[in-house]
Design a protein around this motif. Sequence first.
Motif: not given
Lengths: 312, 312
Positions: A168, A193, A196-197, A199-200, A203, A228, A230-231, A234-235, A238-239
């Motif tokens: 985490y 993943n 599904e953590m 990306l979190a 980051l 991913k 592409e994820l 994309t993030v 957007a930032k």
Amino acid sequence: MKILDCTIRDGGYYTNWDFDQDIVKTYLESFNQLPVEYLEVGYRSQPMGEYLGEYFYCPVETLQRLKSISQKKLVIILNEKDVRAADAESLLSPITGLVTMVRMAIDPKNFKRALSLAAEVKRLGFEVAFNVMYMSTWADEKEFLELIPKVDEVADYFYMVDSFGGVYPQDVKDTIALVRSKTKVKLGFHGHNNLEMALANTLTAIHEGIDIVDATVTGMGRGAGNLKTELLLTVLNAKGLLDFPYNELSKTVDDFTKLQKHYEWGTNLPYMVSGANSLPQKQVMEWVSKRYYSFNSIIRALNNQSQGKVDN
Amino acid sequence: MKILDCTIRDGGYYTNWDFDQDIVKTYLESFNQLPVEYLEVGYRSQPMGEYLGEYFYCPVETLQRLKSISQKKLVIILNEKDVRAADAESLLSPITGLVTMVRMAIDPKNFKRALSLAAEVKRLGFEVAFNVMYMSTWADEKEFLELIPKVDEVADYFYMVDSFGGVYPQDVKDTIALVRSKTKVKLGFHGHNNLEMALANTLTAIHEGIDIVDATVTGMGRGAGNLKTELLLTVLNAKGLLDFPYNELSKTVDDFTKLQKHYEWGTNLPYMVSGANSLPQKQVMEWVSKRYYSFNSIIRALNNQSQGKVDN
């Protein structure tokens, strides 16, 4: 902060390291237009006792073909458990000039041995990255912790790998602080993943000032797979942190999305249970891929493992 | 902290609110064994001008059938935009005793009108939950913010909905603090998974002391879908916060995993772009589901939207 895409290397766990040439060509051409620094395209390995495909060995002709298409820095990885320092020259000198960086997948229990291999890889003129597994267990690995300062002499990057896919954001922060207390080497993060953590966690690592992060297109990779690419792009786009042509990204994403429908990597209930309870996902992947076990029986077996019982 | 599973209600966006009776029966029987407080099983609606299935209307016979199987508190939701306070009695009095809680999906711009509807729902004897959309825009909605204190009189739960699937843990913390500065009502969180942040955001909400969170089996739900119930339960189980029989969970997960292979909900590049740039996912879902647009053309259209250009 740099990005390394390791779709071909880590995705090979699903295709046995064989990929259609057109898919690889589109992949390389797409990435020529994307803000990604390194592409890890496979292993270099001694001959093994079973059939393993093109990107498990990355012969010189293969790397020449990739290099003729790609403008990116190419990377290969060594399985430290299968490669001794004495083997490094025969495995790596043929690929000088084709490959920029050599990573090593390392069990912290073999860290001392890995340092010798790394010294040899460095001597051969490559950038060196340590991919050190099982980051969730490091705080208890006294001998490994004492050896970490030695990486300053031989490594360009020191990666923390969330092998079980169970960490985490707070664990990422704590582990970065732990490693930073031992070495000044540049840090990397490879996130899985299962929960599904990815990306979190990634980051969080970026927020903590990490130097390099891994991702793969559509998350393709062993077991539940990875962050991913592409994820992440994309993030970060957007930032306002980077920019790129989405059409180029979506070309290679389209290809791997089709492959995903066949091989079905990604998380599911068994991978969630293994991630959340720090159980190795190699065995889960065998069970899930064979498809003749129900989720029910896999979960029962995993549950027994997490409680220390023997499978029935 | 309580959990509400809204698989049938939110999953209906993919099946047009028709579900095989056996799948619903297994779902209800599985959840009888799981630590989940509420099951949201559909909408109650006035007759609409197009065909919409069983769980868009939830007729009394349907709710009686569900109630005869389920030991959980059943919930229905109203689309506030389509339901006036004057309609509440005819829509809801027939289901007294079958349904415990009525939620309302609310655009913050219609918040004043929603308060009247809520007062009427409360008068009819139901628990009342506000599902307030577009949480990422609230800080700019002055009129809405001024009205929030009024919920104390009429609502049992006030949900923050990440409609675009684009919020991060810090946004969750900030929004909880914002709402808490206005009301003492119990708080809920409904997270979307465009950026695979649903779990990270929900765990943040739980850490901040939220009272109730939403999830759906396999994440089934409009567009990119929701936090996966099996993921939330697995993580909370591994943290020692709750326990349940995995075999029961995996029965219903198996069913919805098969449905997912047909309908293919879940995130992908277009949903990532819409989430990261706070674009509505209703239109993306239409494009993605029709399957005759390539990712390429969808991404181009979304990119134009996020830059304020007109589609070409």
